[in-house]
Design a protein around this motif. Structure first.
Motif, short mmCIF file in Angstrom:
data_model
loop_
_atom_site.label_atom_id
_atom_site.label_comp_id
_atom_site.label_asym_id
_atom_site.label_seq_id
_atom_site.Cartn_x
_atom_site.Cartn_y
_atom_site.Cartn_z
N THR A 96 0.83 -1.22 0.00
CA THR A 96 0.00 0.00 0.00
C THR A 96 0.86 1.27 0.00
O THR A 96 0.35 2.36 -0.20
CB THR A 96 -0.96 0.06 1.21
OG1 THR A 96 -0.20 0.26 2.39
CG2 THR A 96 -1.81 -1.18 1.36
N GLN A 97 2.18 1.11 0.24
CA GLN A 97 3.05 2.29 0.28
C GLN A 97 3.82 2.50 -1.02
O GLN A 97 4.58 3.45 -1.14
CB GLN A 97 4.04 2.15 1.45
CG GLN A 97 3.30 2.29 2.80
CD GLN A 97 4.14 1.84 3.97
OE1 GLN A 97 5.02 0.99 3.84
NE2 GLN A 97 3.86 2.37 5.14
N THR B 237 -1.42 -1.42 14.96
CA THR B 237 -0.86 -0.08 15.23
C THR B 237 -0.02 -0.10 16.52
O THR B 237 1.07 0.49 16.57
CB THR B 237 -2.01 0.94 15.34
OG1 THR B 237 -2.84 0.82 14.18
CG2 THR B 237 -1.49 2.36 15.45
N ILE B 238 -0.52 -0.78 17.54
CA ILE B 238 0.24 -0.86 18.80
C ILE B 238 1.55 -1.61 18.56
O ILE B 238 2.62 -1.18 19.00
CB ILE B 238 -0.60 -1.56 19.90
CG1 ILE B 238 -1.85 -0.72 20.24
CG2 ILE B 238 0.25 -1.78 21.16
CD1 ILE B 238 -2.88 -1.44 21.11
N ARG B 239 1.48 -2.73 17.82
CA ARG B 239 2.70 -3.54 17.60
C ARG B 239 3.73 -2.76 16.79
O ARG B 239 4.93 -2.85 17.05
CB ARG B 239 2.34 -4.86 16.90
CG ARG B 239 3.50 -5.83 16.89
CD ARG B 239 3.10 -7.23 16.48
NE ARG B 239 2.86 -7.37 15.06
CZ ARG B 239 2.83 -8.54 14.42
NH1 ARG B 239 3.02 -9.66 15.09
NH2 ARG B 239 2.58 -8.59 13.13
N THR C 85 -4.78 4.16 8.43
CA THR C 85 -3.91 3.61 7.38
C THR C 85 -3.83 2.09 7.50
O THR C 85 -3.96 1.37 6.51
CB THR C 85 -2.48 4.21 7.52
OG1 THR C 85 -2.60 5.63 7.42
CG2 THR C 85 -1.54 3.68 6.46
N ASN C 86 -3.65 1.61 8.72
CA ASN C 86 -3.49 0.16 8.92
C ASN C 86 -4.79 -0.60 8.66
O ASN C 86 -4.74 -1.80 8.37
CB ASN C 86 -2.99 -0.11 10.34
CG ASN C 86 -1.54 0.31 10.50
OD1 ASN C 86 -0.82 0.44 9.51
ND2 ASN C 86 -1.10 0.53 11.72
N GLY C 87 -5.92 0.09 8.72
CA GLY C 87 -7.20 -0.57 8.43
C GLY C 87 -7.24 -1.15 7.03
O GLY C 87 -7.83 -2.22 6.80
N VAL C 88 -6.60 -0.49 6.08
CA VAL C 88 -6.60 -1.01 4.70
C VAL C 88 -5.77 -2.29 4.65
O VAL C 88 -6.21 -3.31 4.08
CB VAL C 88 -6.04 0.06 3.73
CG1 VAL C 88 -5.93 -0.54 2.32
CG2 VAL C 88 -6.92 1.30 3.72
#
Ligand code: CP
Length: 311
Positions: A33-34, A146-148, A289-292
């Motif tokens: 995705t980046q 996200t936490i990790r 962002t991480n949801g995708v």
């Protein structure tokens, strides 16, 4: 590591291995995705139906982006424009959609158990995108990712969830996931918003915000969900905000490297102040962002696809 389930209906009942399988695959998909060219052929020829009976910005859009980034055909259906308004049942609706050969059905619904009901009648995978007060499993997975990313590991992290725990599907899914992964979970809120079974689940309960956040590595603020309450569980919003809203002054009581999460949408100035939302501890947009990546990983794992489909 493999995901062993046919569907994702909730976090309750998932093993540590199932949860880590999604997080690990999502780390890989995030790299895609980046890139400048974000599309991979993984789901070419597949059809994803995104059926939302409740409003959504983040979840609906990120499922759509996730499907499109993997080359799937993605169909969005809003409950309000479906034949449900003419009296068709949920079961008849989803059976008709499957009759058009969709490969994955994603469903958000105001009633707890809606995704499970759909899954009982379908042969293809169903993903719960939030059902009433029950669960929001993909939100918990993106929160863990996200936490990790920021804390490197999950086991042993101290997480404090603040707000209306009793009416929060986000809190429920996160508590199941975090306890499964060996994390230390506390909740903070007025007694009317804390379910009775928290201590039985190994969750510490605080009714004072400063005490509840003092030792936390992560603070997750929850929105007051006025749309789900036909009565209020606190005298006024101002009083709730004074006692349980997070602002810079109260944040001084927390650790220097604490992370602030919020599932969105935020009520600026009620459960969280603008300077905290936009401040250096906040990872709220990283969650989005991480949801995708989480939703790409999940669709890949649910369809049992191989690595060759990714590049
Ligand atoms: N976090 C979340 O579920 O947001 P939406 O309601 O915008 O999808």
């Amino acid at each position: 590591m493999q995901y062993s389930q046919k569907h994702l209906l909730g976090i309750k009942g998932l093993s540590k291995e199932d949860i880590l399988a999604v997080l690990n695959a999502a780390d890989t998909f995030k790299v895609y995705t980046q890139r400048d060219i974000k599309k991979v052929p993984t789901l070419r020829g597949r059809t994803i139906i995104n059926m939302f009976f409740e409003p959504s910005t983040r979840t609906r859009t990120s499922f759509e982006i996730a499907g499109k980034r993997m080359s799937a055909d993605v169909i969005n259906i809003a409950g309000s424009s479906s034949s449900v308004v003419k009296g068709e049942t949920l079961v008849d609706t989803v059976k008709n959609l499957e009759a058009m050969n969709c490969d994955i059905l994603i469903i958000r619904h105001g009633e707890a158990g809606a995704a499970e009901l759909a899954a009982r009648h379908l042969s293809n995978p169903v993903i719960n995108a939030g059902d009433g007060y029950h669960e929001h499993p993909t939100q918990a997975l993106l929160d863990l990712m996200t936490i990790r990313e920021h804390k490197q590991e999950l086991e042993g992290q101290k997480v404090t969830i603040v707000g209306d725990i009793a009416h929060s599907r986000v809190a429920r899914s996160n508590i199941y996931a975090m306890k499964t992964l060996g994390m230390d979970v506390s909740v903070v809120g007025p007694p009317t918003m804390i379910p009775a079974d928290m201590e039985k689940m190994g969750v510490k309960v605080f009714h004072n915000l400063e005490k509840g956040i003092k030792d936390a590595d992560v603070i997750m603020m929850l929105r007051i969900q006025m749309e789900r309450q036909n009565k209020t569980f606190f005298p006024t919003l101002r009083e709730y905000s004074n006692l349980f809203g997070l602002n810079l002054q109260k944040l001084k009581k927390a650790k220097k490297d604490v992370l602030i999460l919020h599932p969105g949408p935020v009520n600026r100035g009620i459960e969280i102040s603008t300077d905290v939302i936009d401040g250096p501890h906040s990872v709220i947009l990283n969650q989005v962002t991480n949801g995708v990546a989480i939703r790409m990983a999940l669709m890949y794992l649910l369809l049992g696809l191989s690595d060759e489909t990714v590049n």
